[in-house]
Motif scaffolding. Structure first.
Motif, short mmCIF file in Angstrom:
data_model
loop_
_atom_site.label_atom_id
_atom_site.label_comp_id
_atom_site.label_asym_id
_atom_site.label_seq_id
_atom_site.Cartn_x
_atom_site.Cartn_y
_atom_site.Cartn_z
N ARG A 1 -1.43 -5.75 3.62
CA ARG A 1 -2.73 -6.43 3.65
C ARG A 1 -3.85 -5.42 3.73
N GLU A 2 -3.73 -4.57 4.71
CA GLU A 2 -4.76 -3.55 4.92
C GLU A 2 -4.94 -2.68 3.69
N ARG B 1 -6.83 -4.61 1.08
CA ARG B 1 -8.24 -4.74 1.45
C ARG B 1 -9.02 -3.48 1.14
N THR B 2 -8.54 -2.39 1.70
CA THR B 2 -9.30 -1.15 1.56
C THR B 2 -9.35 -0.68 0.12
N PHE C 1 -3.84 -12.60 -1.15
CA PHE C 1 -5.20 -13.12 -1.31
C PHE C 1 -5.23 -14.05 -2.51
N GLN D 1 -11.69 -12.23 -2.53
CA GLN D 1 -11.28 -12.37 -1.15
C GLN D 1 -10.86 -11.05 -0.52
N ALA D 2 -10.16 -10.24 -1.25
CA ALA D 2 -9.70 -8.97 -0.71
C ALA D 2 -10.88 -8.06 -0.40
N ALA E 1 -12.63 -9.38 2.59
CA ALA E 1 -11.80 -9.30 3.80
C ALA E 1 -11.88 -7.92 4.43
N ALA E 2 -12.17 -6.91 3.61
CA ALA E 2 -12.28 -5.56 4.16
C ALA E 2 -13.42 -5.48 5.17
N ALA F 1 -12.47 -8.68 8.41
CA ALA F 1 -11.06 -8.81 8.77
C ALA F 1 -10.82 -9.58 10.08
#
Lengths: 210, 210
Positions: free
Chosen positions: B10-11, B14-15, B49, B54-55, B58-59, B62
């Motif tokens: 996930r992380e 996101r990043t 996502f 969304q991703a 989300a970063a 979170a």
DNA sequence: GCGCAAACCTGCGTGCACGCAAAAATGTGC
DNA sequence: GCACATTTTTGCGTGCACGCAGGTTTGCGC
């Protein structure tokens, strides 16, 4: 005159969508089918509705927004803002139109349709905010918007819960019968905001003395 | 141990999403790129996502949900429910994290990202409702949900307005500088609900005498 | 009626979301 | 260590949303 045609196309798409969805089940209807049934190109469909579910749901919720606004302004001036607004919103869910029962059953059965149906509540927020400022010109724009949005959110919670009360029971498909009175549920959901509404109507600019 | 890996993926997504979006512009990043940068298949991206935006968003947002809930419970027991909740939510928008400025600028500039960013407020509503019932066990479930939803809606209004205050001015692309203090705006948006919150905290089961 | 400008419809192409089923990875009992 | 049950990942196929660039209709001034 041009506007006429647009509304007609909209209507045609809505009704075609609902009819086909009821006939073949919501998952067995392609956008192309709806467009063809309404006599327009598939591409045009997306000029009117930005998702497949939206047309189906719109057949049920078409003029809700304007009705709510009118209902708010129709209440006699003596009744408080809270009562006026809450009654107006509750009234919207009191009488589900003609062929709504089967349509609502289908909507309740399909998660995608449910979500879309709940989302249509958003459309009333704008008109509702206007109606509030019209009734109480002293509340500022932001507050009116916020109150309208809050009421919309509350209505969504009620709607979601009502629609969901079906599939909690491990019933066979199609056996989704939302329990309890929807108007009562909506009223219960909106009531917590009554203090906020009356407070805003009475003394908006009053900085709280401390 | 399995959970570890999921969070890590996930992380990573996101990043990677945020980095690429900042580098090439939000419209020049395909989900395939993000997936590749995170070392997973494109299909897997959509297991984490459900939309491209969304991703990216989300970063930035979170762990907002859990923070708000914690903040509500952290307030001393003496302060009223309204103050506790409002302060907690406002606090979330007081300190935008490290690299947020540029990210927020990008989000404000893209309508799709804006919408998605505003929508993330929804995620705090559940935890917020729980926090309310935990703080005031006497308010019933529905009321807590409704209040939380209302607060969320108010925050959305504030956020939307703040983000939009940019493109009203016919500025050149990239020159989007949301004006005014966001925390102040959020507080102003939430304040109308204070009476509702305090009323719920004090006398939930009291049927109004008539 | 005639030409013109604006609004509208349409086909095409692209990227995206997601159901499905097979393959790979990760724990569990023995 | 080994077979087994679960959970994750992945590829594939389908339907969908939407930007773009023409073609078509609509309404207006003359």
């Amino acid at each position: 005159m041009r506007e006429r045609k647009k509304q007609a196309t909209r209507e045609a798409l809505r009704t075609a969508a609902l009819r086909l969805a009821l006939k073949h089940g919501p998952d067995n209807v392609r956008v192309d089918d709806i467009a063809e049934a309404a006599g327009v190109s598939p591409r045009t469909y997306n000029n009117y509705f930005s998702s497949r579910e939206q047309a189906i749901v719109a057949a049920v919720t078409a003029q809700r927004a304007s009705q709510v606004a009118a209902a708010v302004l129709a209440r006699p001036a003596e009744v408080g803002l809270a009562d006026a607004v809450i009654d107006a919103v509750v009234g919207q869910y009191a009488d589900q139109g003609e062929h709504a029962p089967e349509a609502l059953l289908m909507i309740a059965a399909s998660p995608a349709l449910r979500a879309c149906y709940v989302d249509t509540v958003t459309t009333i927020e704008g008109p509702l905010a206007e109606a509030i400022t019209e009734r109480c010109p002293d509340v500022d724009r932001l507050t009116a918007q916020v109150l309208a949005a809050g009421l919309g959110a509350a209505a969504k919670v009620a709607l979601r819960q009502w629609l969901q009360s079906a599939d909690v029971a491990p019933s066979m498909p199609g056996f989704v019968v939302p329990s309890g009175s929807l108007p009562d549920l909506v009223r219960a959901a909106l009531t917590p905001f009554a203090p906020a509404l009356d407070a805003a109507a009475v003394g908006p600019p009053a900085a709280d003395p401390r």
